[in-house]
Every structure is written in C-alpha cells, then in structure tokens.
Design a protein around this motif. Structure first.
Motif, PDB file in Angstrom:
ATOM      1  N   LEU A  72      72.426  64.205 -49.839  1.00  0.00           N
ATOM      2  CA  LEU A  72      73.701  64.222 -50.010  1.00  0.00           C
ATOM      3  C   LEU A  72      74.615  63.055 -49.197  1.00  0.00           C
ATOM      4  N   LEU A  73      73.153  61.958 -49.093  1.00  0.00           N
ATOM      5  CA  LEU A  73      73.376  61.054 -47.602  1.00  0.00           C
ATOM      6  C   LEU A  73      74.230  60.039 -48.794  1.00  0.00           C
ATOM      7  N   GLY A  74      73.650  59.845 -49.539  1.00  0.00           N
ATOM      8  CA  GLY A  74      73.804  58.578 -51.007  1.00  0.00           C
ATOM      9  C   GLY A  74      72.483  57.928 -50.497  1.00  0.00           C
ATOM     10  N   ASN A  75      71.515  57.835 -49.933  1.00  0.00           N
ATOM     11  CA  ASN A  75      70.341  57.254 -49.411  1.00  0.00           C
ATOM     12  C   ASN A  75      69.718  56.343 -51.039  1.00  0.00           C
ATOM     13  N   ARG A  76      69.143  54.960 -50.948  1.00  0.00           N
ATOM     14  CA  ARG A  76      68.951  54.921 -51.931  1.00  0.00           C
ATOM     15  C   ARG A  76      67.412  54.422 -51.496  1.00  0.00           C
ATOM     16  N   ILE A  77      66.456  54.458 -53.026  1.00  0.00           N
ATOM     17  CA  ILE A  77      64.643  53.851 -53.023  1.00  0.00           C
ATOM     18  C   ILE A  77      64.622  53.194 -53.955  1.00  0.00           C
ATOM     19  N   VAL A  78      64.404  51.851 -53.597  1.00  0.00           N
ATOM     20  CA  VAL A  78      64.049  50.878 -54.274  1.00  0.00           C
ATOM     21  C   VAL A  78      62.759  50.275 -54.849  1.00  0.00           C
TER      22      VAL A  78
ATOM     23  N   ALA B 281      51.310  58.430 -69.056  1.00  0.00           N
ATOM     24  CA  ALA B 281      51.227  59.992 -68.467  1.00  0.00           C
ATOM     25  C   ALA B 281      52.000  59.805 -66.728  1.00  0.00           C
ATOM     26  N   SER B 282      51.346  58.668 -66.259  1.00  0.00           N
ATOM     27  CA  SER B 282      51.113  58.675 -64.792  1.00  0.00           C
ATOM     28  C   SER B 282      52.841  57.939 -64.866  1.00  0.00           C
ATOM     29  N   ALA B 283      53.155  57.290 -65.697  1.00  0.00           N
ATOM     30  CA  ALA B 283      54.274  57.375 -65.241  1.00  0.00           C
ATOM     31  C   ALA B 283      55.593  58.103 -65.170  1.00  0.00           C
ATOM     32  N   ARG B 284      55.528  59.422 -66.199  1.00  0.00           N
ATOM     33  CA  ARG B 284      55.849  60.666 -66.450  1.00  0.00           C
ATOM     34  C   ARG B 284      55.688  61.015 -65.418  1.00  0.00           C
ATOM     35  N   GLU B 285      54.977  61.021 -64.384  1.00  0.00           N
ATOM     36  CA  GLU B 285      54.186  61.900 -63.544  1.00  0.00           C
ATOM     37  C   GLU B 285      54.824  61.213 -62.709  1.00  0.00           C
ATOM     38  N   LEU B 286      54.966  59.773 -62.019  1.00  0.00           N
ATOM     39  CA  LEU B 286      56.189  59.500 -61.112  1.00  0.00           C
ATOM     40  C   LEU B 286      57.057  59.743 -60.835  1.00  0.00           C
ATOM     41  N   ASN B 287      58.166  59.402 -62.144  1.00  0.00           N
ATOM     42  CA  ASN B 287      59.327  59.871 -61.899  1.00  0.00           C
ATOM     43  C   ASN B 287      59.519  61.347 -62.100  1.00  0.00           C
ATOM     44  N   GLN B 288      58.773  61.952 -62.316  1.00  0.00           N
ATOM     45  CA  GLN B 288      59.180  62.904 -61.694  1.00  0.00           C
ATOM     46  C   GLN B 288      59.190  63.982 -61.122  1.00  0.00           C
ATOM     47  N   HIS B 289      58.239  62.993 -59.819  1.00  0.00           N
ATOM     48  CA  HIS B 289      58.428  62.908 -58.696  1.00  0.00           C
ATOM     49  C   HIS B 289      59.322  62.571 -57.884  1.00  0.00           C
ATOM     50  N   LEU B 290      59.610  61.336 -58.722  1.00  0.00           N
ATOM     51  CA  LEU B 290      60.856  61.318 -57.577  1.00  0.00           C
ATOM     52  C   LEU B 290      61.976  61.596 -57.529  1.00  0.00           C
ATOM     53  N   HIS B 291      61.917  62.564 -59.246  1.00  0.00           N
ATOM     54  CA  HIS B 291      63.684  62.972 -59.601  1.00  0.00           C
ATOM     55  C   HIS B 291      63.392  64.367 -58.762  1.00  0.00           C
ATOM     56  N   SER B 292      62.559  64.946 -57.983  1.00  0.00           N
ATOM     57  CA  SER B 292      62.526  66.266 -57.191  1.00  0.00           C
ATOM     58  C   SER B 292      62.950  65.794 -55.968  1.00  0.00           C
ATOM     59  N   HIS B 293      63.052  64.790 -55.340  1.00  0.00           N
ATOM     60  CA  HIS B 293      63.289  64.215 -53.605  1.00  0.00           C
ATOM     61  C   HIS B 293      64.707  63.202 -53.876  1.00  0.00           C
ATOM     62  N   PHE B 294      64.425  62.479 -54.720  1.00  0.00           N
ATOM     63  CA  PHE B 294      65.844  61.747 -55.137  1.00  0.00           C
ATOM     64  C   PHE B 294      66.251  62.261 -56.881  1.00  0.00           C
ATOM     65  N   GLU B 295      68.285  61.676 -56.605  1.00  0.00           N
ATOM     66  CA  GLU B 295      68.513  61.920 -57.691  1.00  0.00           C
ATOM     67  C   GLU B 295      68.507  60.191 -58.142  1.00  0.00           C
ATOM     68  N   GLU B 296      68.965  59.895 -59.889  1.00  0.00           N
ATOM     69  CA  GLU B 296      69.136  59.315 -60.969  1.00  0.00           C
ATOM     70  C   GLU B 296      69.220  57.747 -60.232  1.00  0.00           C
TER      71      GLU B 296
END
Length: 485
Positions: free
Chosen positions: A139-145, A155-170
């Motif tokens: 909700l705050l709009g924080n960004r992660i780089v 496989a690990s790229a997909r796993e990392l992306n799924q993990h990121l999306h569980s905490h941050f929006e695209e």
C-alpha cells in the motif's frame, strides 16, 4: 509517481556499492538531480554507528571519484546518509530498520527504495524479513531493486520471482541491468528507428551476421567466491548480452513506454531458435584462461576451487526465427583476461553480388560493417569501401564515425541514469520477469550440457582473444571475430 523519501542500500559496504552505487549517487547529488527530501540509509552487517559509516565513506570514496571529488559537495552528500546494522536473517534488526525509517523528518515520507546490493543467494531472506517487518509496502508503494543474476537457472528464477511476488507487486520490482542504462544502448534505438539510411537495411536481406562482444582484460579480482559458482555464461551472457541482442533485433515499439519496449524485446527472445541438447557443441564453446601476459591461470587465482570447471569465456551462436532475421546468425562471446577491454555490437553486411573490380578480387575487398562501441568509447561508425588514390583500381576502408559523447558536457553514467529512473518510478530500462524467463529458456540447454562436462574444458592464454575453437561456430569461412572497434 511520488518520489521516495528514503533510499536504503543493503550491502552498503560491499564492492558494488562502493564502486558503482555511491559514486553514482554522489554525482547526482552534486548536480542537484536528487529530490531535496530524499535521504539515504546505509545498511550492512557491520556493527557501526553513523560516525563510523561516514568515516568509511571518507576513506573509500574520494579515491573512486578522482578528479570529480570536491570537498564541499562530498560533505553535503555524506550528510544525507545515516546507517543501521542489519544481519539478513535477524528479525530484530528489521524492527530497528523500520524505527529508523519512521523517525520524524521534514516533509512527507511517501515511500522507500530498498536496493539489494547483496549476494543473490540472500535475496529471498531479505525480502521475507522486509515483509515480516511491514516494509514490503504493497500500500505504501515501496520499491525494491535487485541486481543480476536473477536466479541460477530457469527453475530458480521462477522460484525467486514467485517469492518476490508474494511480498511485492510487479510495479514495485526493479530488476536492474546496468547495460540498459548505457548511452550507446539507448542511442541504438534512435540510431535504428530515426534514420531512414539505416532502418531499411537492418534485416536479413542486407545483414550477413551480427556479433556481440563483451571482453574484459582483467581477471576475477576479489570475486572468486561469486564467480567460481557462476561462470561467464550466467554472469554476462544470460543477462547483459541477451539484453543487447534483444535491443539489436527488436521491432519498433508502438510507443516509447515501459511495456511497449519490453514487449518487443520479449518477442525477440521468444523467437530465438532452441539449441538442441544433442548439438550444443555446435552452438556454444566455453573455456578457461591459462597463465599468460603476466597473469596467473584461473585455477591459481585466490579463492578458486582446485580443478574448477567454471568457464571464464563463453561463445555462442543463436538464430532469431522471425521475418526480419531468418537465417542470420548472432554470435555472442564474453571472457575474462582477454586482449583488451572491448564491448561492441558489430553488424556485417553482405558482399555486393557483382565482381566489377577484377584488379581486386571480391574476396579481398572488405565487407561493410556497422559498429556500435560501448567500451572503451561510446560511438557508432559505418565502414565503407572507397578507391585508393592512384592509377590502380584498388580499395580502402573509410569510416563514417560519430561519437555519442559531447566532450564539453558530462553525461549521466549508466548507474546514474538507472538510479534516477528508480527514484522517478520509470520501468522502461528495467527488466520484466518474462524477459528473465525467456533468457533462461534460451541458455538452459547450454547450461545443462556444460554441467555434464566434468572432465574437460577448453583453455586460452590470458591476454589473448580466447580459444581457437570459438571460430568453429561460424557458418561461413569468410566470417571471423571482429577484435577492434
């Protein structure tokens, strides 16, 4: 998008921060490009206070800045920083981080940028802890780089992306590839699509083949812990070079916005012909540097595993199976301890069909080239053939040369441009996950084959242009590596 009020650098004492991020932020601060309300917070494992952190900056950065250093400007820059300790898997440190970010300050604090200048193996734990502390900011709009590599394989790229999306929006995620911030790469879009001299010949009808070279004269330095577990294919080809390929080969986007640009790059990556698992040796060559030119062999570098099979050089051949590029080979190569620092995109045009110059056989006439140099200088030139002065009908090569740099005006560096885009919320030069995914799909068959080769790897002398075996990738005997601008 509202500018952030805090820019938090995880890994603030590491090599990436000291060599790239902090100097880039200093330049932006000195030139007045940073929002006045933006403060910086250094984060690392070291148990320091603000004074110790500022002493570290005064010790490390002036030598990096060289002639760009100015006492007054640097003092202003350093005073924009504070520091807090965060050990990545210690939840209590994230509580302290949240308290630091919540301290009263002038102006309204809209959101926070978290820049992860840390080992990719630590991405997941830091992302989880940020979310647990209430700092993921849906909700705050924080960004992660995040710095590359994005995963270790598909496989690990997909796993990392799924993990990121569980905490941050695209839209909160910025996957950074600093090559996309370089002026030459951005100029390539203008060069191609704004010049009627160039665009009509940028296709299979006129282009014989394309070469992309990223050569480094230095070795691995102090990065053995990272590089020996990564290799040249993952470190450079899968990300930097696939991005360059996609920009070279893409169709003109409908408009210059985030998604339109990235959509066209993804189309290129999806069009790359899969490398057959039983024919990898015909499409890729890997090698490791031996001692030479005053340098030790890779396996004798400090921190490298004994009998390491990690490649310091890789060359590969790809085909983009679409209407524009059908049948045109793209040759990519990258290596450490090469003859010189050289990063170029070279397009060789087909030879004219008529042999009019009987005194100079056609095979002796140099073909036309279009060359875009990223390093050591940022420039573009086209090579043409002209008659040598005199009575004989012999030819010589002329260059139409243009530099992308104005010597009288300092241009933004790659990291400076990208950091400003993060602050301003512009995703255009950042990588969407489908780009990451398709890049891994392209190189995964090569990675799998390399992983099976545990007893032999090609070699090349340090200070050379790589192994002779790389020339076997060429489709034609008149093709060869271009080793100069």
């Amino acid at each position: 998008m509202i500018s952030p009020c805090y820019f938090v650098i995880f890994g603030a004492t590491g090599d990436l921060a000291v060599s790239k991020l902090l100097p880039a932020l200093y330049y932006l601060s000195r030139e007045g490009r940073l929002p006045e309300n933006l403060a910086f917070l250094g984060v690392s494992r070291r148990d320091w206070n603000n004074n110790q952190w500022q002493a570290f900056m005064y010790e490390k950065l002036p030598q990096r800045l060289g002639k760009e250093y100015n006492d007054d400007d640097f003092h202003v820059f350093v005073n924009r920083f504070s520091y807090t300790q965060v050990i990545h898997d210690h939840p209590e440190h994230y509580v302290n981080l949240k308290q630091e970010l919540g301290k009263p300050r002038e102006g309204v604090c809209a959101n926070v940028v978290f820049y992860l200048a840390i080992s990719p193996s630590d991405f997941s734990v830091v992302v989880s802890q940020l979310d647990a502390a209430g700092l993921s900011g849906r909700l705050l709009g924080n960004r992660i780089v995040l710095e590359k590599p994005f995963g270790h394989d598909l496989a690990s790229a997909r796993e990392l992306n799924q993990h990121l999306h569980s905490h941050f929006e695209e839209e909160q995620i910025y996957r950074i590839d600093h090559y996309l911030g370089k002026e030459t790469v951005q100029n390539l879009l203008v060069f191609r699509f704004a010049n009627s001299l160039v665009e009509p010949i940028w296709n299979r009808n006129y282009i014989d083949h394309v070469q992309i070279t990223v050569a480094e004269s230095k070795g691995i330095g102090s990065r053995a812990g990272y590089f020996d577990n990564t290799g040249a294919l993952r470190d450079v080809l899968q990300n930097h070079m696939m991005q360059l390929l996609s920009v070279v080969a893409m169709e003109p986007p409908a408009q210059l916005d985030d998604d339109a640009l990235r959509d066209e790059k993804v189309k290129v990556l999806r069009s790359i012909r899969p490398v057959p698992s039983d024919a990898v040796s015909h499409h890729a060559v890997r090698a490791q540097y031996e001692a030479g030119d005053g340098a030790v062999a890779y396996q004798d570098e400090p921190g490298v595993a004994k009998n390491s099979m990690t490649e310091t050089y890789v060359a590969a051949k790809f085909y983009v199976d679409n209407w524009r590029w059908s049948g045109v080979p793209f040759y990519l190569r990258t290596g450490k301890r090469m003859a010189q620092d050289l990063t170029i995109v070279s397009l060789r045009l087909k030879q004219p069909p008529l042999k009019l110059f009987r005194e100079a056989p056609m095979e002796e006439i140099e073909p036309n080239w279009i060359v875009l140099s990223i390093q050591p200088d940022e420039s573009m030139h086209i090579e043409l053939q002209a008659k040598e002065p005199g009575l004989d009908m012999s030819t010589r090569t002329l260059q139409l040369h243009a530099s992308f740099r104005d010597d009288n005006q300092r241009q933004l560096g790659a990291y400076e441009a990208l950091l400003m885009d993060v602050i301003e919320g512009d995703h255009s030069l950042f990588i969407r996950f489908d780009e990451v995914e398709w890049s891994w799909k392209v190189v995964d068959p090569i990675l799998r084959q390399f992983s099976l080769e545990q007893e032999f790897i090609q070699s090349y002398r340090a200070g050379s242009w790589g192994p002779e075996e790389a020339s076997q990738l060429f489709d034609s005997s008149d093709q060869s590596w271009r080793n100069h601008i």
